[in-house]
Design a protein around this motif. Sequence first.
Motif, short mmCIF file in Angstrom:
data_model
loop_
_atom_site.label_atom_id
_atom_site.label_comp_id
_atom_site.label_asym_id
_atom_site.label_seq_id
_atom_site.Cartn_x
_atom_site.Cartn_y
_atom_site.Cartn_z
N LYS A 115 -2.30 -6.68 -0.01
CA LYS A 115 -1.55 -5.42 0.48
C LYS A 115 -2.62 -4.15 0.02
O LYS A 115 -2.74 -4.12 -1.15
N LEU A 132 7.76 -8.22 -3.00
CA LEU A 132 6.97 -7.60 -1.58
C LEU A 132 5.82 -7.16 -2.03
O LEU A 132 4.76 -7.08 -1.18
N HIS A 139 2.69 -12.52 -8.14
CA HIS A 139 3.56 -12.68 -7.03
C HIS A 139 4.07 -14.19 -6.78
O HIS A 139 5.27 -14.51 -6.82
N PHE A 150 17.19 -18.42 -2.07
CA PHE A 150 16.96 -18.03 -0.57
C PHE A 150 17.30 -19.62 0.06
O PHE A 150 16.85 -19.66 1.26
N THR A 328 14.07 -3.85 -3.63
CA THR A 328 13.18 -4.57 -2.55
C THR A 328 14.22 -5.16 -1.55
O THR A 328 14.05 -5.00 -0.27
N PHE A 329 14.97 -6.08 -2.12
CA PHE A 329 15.92 -6.71 -0.98
C PHE A 329 16.81 -5.49 -0.49
O PHE A 329 17.27 -5.86 0.80
N GLY A 333 15.95 -5.72 3.36
CA GLY A 333 16.94 -6.55 3.98
C GLY A 333 17.99 -5.75 4.71
O GLY A 333 18.90 -6.64 5.22
N THR A 337 17.27 -5.95 9.58
CA THR A 337 18.10 -6.52 10.46
C THR A 337 18.76 -5.53 11.62
O THR A 337 19.23 -5.83 12.51
N LEU A 394 13.97 -11.36 18.69
CA LEU A 394 13.00 -11.12 17.64
C LEU A 394 11.59 -11.26 18.05
O LEU A 394 10.61 -10.60 17.38
N PRO A 399 11.20 -6.61 14.44
CA PRO A 399 11.48 -5.18 13.83
C PRO A 399 10.13 -4.71 12.68
O PRO A 399 9.97 -3.37 12.83
N ARG A 405 -3.48 -5.77 5.72
CA ARG A 405 -4.04 -6.71 4.38
C ARG A 405 -5.56 -6.03 4.22
O ARG A 405 -6.03 -5.51 5.21
N PRO A 477 2.68 -18.27 2.21
CA PRO A 477 3.23 -17.82 0.86
C PRO A 477 3.84 -16.31 0.83
O PRO A 477 4.44 -15.95 -0.05
N GLY A 482 13.11 -13.83 3.08
CA GLY A 482 14.80 -13.67 3.44
C GLY A 482 14.91 -14.33 5.05
O GLY A 482 15.81 -13.95 5.71
N ALA A 486 18.29 -13.61 6.92
CA ALA A 486 18.36 -12.66 8.22
C ALA A 486 18.88 -13.30 9.39
O ALA A 486 19.51 -12.68 10.35
N GLU A 489 22.55 -13.96 9.33
CA GLU A 489 23.14 -12.66 9.54
C GLU A 489 23.10 -12.23 10.77
O GLU A 489 24.19 -11.60 11.45
#
Length: 540
Positions: A115, A132, A139, A150, A328-329, A333, A337, A394, A399, A405, A477, A482, A486, A489
């Motif tokens: 990133k 993330l 990582h 998860f 992060t979550f 997250g 959603t 989706l 989203p 990169r 990877p 999530g 996701a 949910e």
Amino acid sequence: MPDVLLVSRPTYLGTFMMLLVLNSFIWAFWKVILYPKFFSPLRHLPSPKGGSWWNGQYRRISREATGAPALDWINSIPHNGMLRYLGPLNSERLLVISPKAIGEVLTTKSYDFVKPGQVRNILARLLGVGVLLAEGEEHKIQRKNLMPAFAFRHIKNLYPVFWDKSREAVLAMTAVVKADSSKEGELQDARKDTATSKDTVFDVLEWASRATLDIIGVAGMGQDFGAIRDPDNALSRTYRTVFKPTPQAQLLGLLNLFLPAWIVRNLPVKRNGEIEEAAGIIKATCRKLIRSKKEKLEKNELTDVDILSVALESGGFTEENLVDQLMTFLAAGHETTATAMTWAIYLLCLHPEVQTRLRQEIREKLPSIEEDVSVDSQQIDHMPYLSAVCNEVLRCYPPVPLTLREAAHDTTICDQFVPKGTRVTLVPWAINKYEAIWGPDAKKFNPERWMPSEDNPHSANGGASSNYAFLTFLHGPRSCIGLGFAKSEFACLLAAWIGRFEFSLNDEREYDEKNMVIKGNVTAKPANGLHVKAKVVEGW
Ligand code: HEM
């Protein structure tokens, strides 16, 4: 010596400044004109025509929804799986399109592509450096330690949480509708007229964000933030402020491309103050949660199934690192959603026949929203139409529309030499509607693509022959950890909302997708929220 000669003799500082200006000019001339136009090894790749001689396609990119120009280019410019375009100040971007090129960037060579520093700097302020934003070995370790939390065997225990919170939101919305209609009834009685009652109008994004914040709170960290009950809840207000795509937020994002992060961070503008304040509130919330869980763990009282508890028990994280993971979550997250829910309701307003068919399946297969009973993974995962609608939403409106990169060192993609530092763009917004893979009706919302049948052997991929055609959660990877969370949910939320309400758009002009103004920082959503009329459909 005459005075005039003394004055005109250059000082050391003057010479230094002159050389600095000259150097900057030569450097800028090299970066903006010479390198991209005459020396870059990527200059022969097909590119969009037109644009500015010094600012590439940036004018178009900044005016349209994120990913929209790329969608146009990949479907209209002949290419061999990659395109090159120029962004702000002619900065080069490599757009990867073919499944093979995407597969190399995301899977076989994923750690060659990191990133970009500027993206990390922007996001780290609110997200911390959790999984993330971590890179390389760091990582790999973080992801390995988080994976068990998860895994499906764990996510399936969270379905009741998803359903209970979806019910809570729908019952709260029903109460608003009923209160509105009784107010309207009283007014009519007072006026003694028979005018039809006014519909209740909801901002879908607002209600969905409150619901998803509560869900990630309970399922992710065992804490009910109470955002559905209280719209003015501090945490939900905080996220509302920082996720708002204001012009100042966009300007700071642009400045980050050219100026060091510490300068941008310290500019005396309102947005910087808001982010500092938000980060403080979010960090304090996460730290408090971790401390209380740790106490439970030390007393051997930790039996919770939320993600934080599983991560704590793994013993692989320091307290500071866990704070970053939770930040992060919370961000990754809940807004994602909520954005998916917003587009789902939008598309179902555009396609009332799909809405009706979906409601039928929901009412046949799930207990009434009024009943205080929960649902499990078996029930939700055996609703083919619900799953098809969710997947198609989706696909059509991912989203996260675009992600970047940067080549960590000299490398190749499909045998094309890619020098260190090259920016690579992955654009779910475009690839998900790439006609060469999805067919001529790629842009059409059609849940049938995902319905299993003899004529549709690739229904698990929406009819596409490669799974790299669907980039909503990326792959490899660095894909969304999530994803399972996701999707289940999202299915629970959508089932509860559509089972109970019939939705239609409040602003008639929005029935034409061209009139939707789409903006966002990381997620692409309607710029001013999505306002819909909601009617309770009795009988469930
Ligand atoms: C519809 C909902 C969601 C969508 C569309 C989505 C999409 C994505 C995408 C595209 C990425 C990759 C970003 C990049 O590398 O540039 C990602 C990563 C991630 N997502 Fe999601 N996400 C969703 C929901 C969630 C949820 C509910 C959680 C947590 C409970 C979550 C946690 C994460 C994390 C931790 C990462 C980083 C993974 C890594 O780098 O190893 N996401 N997500």
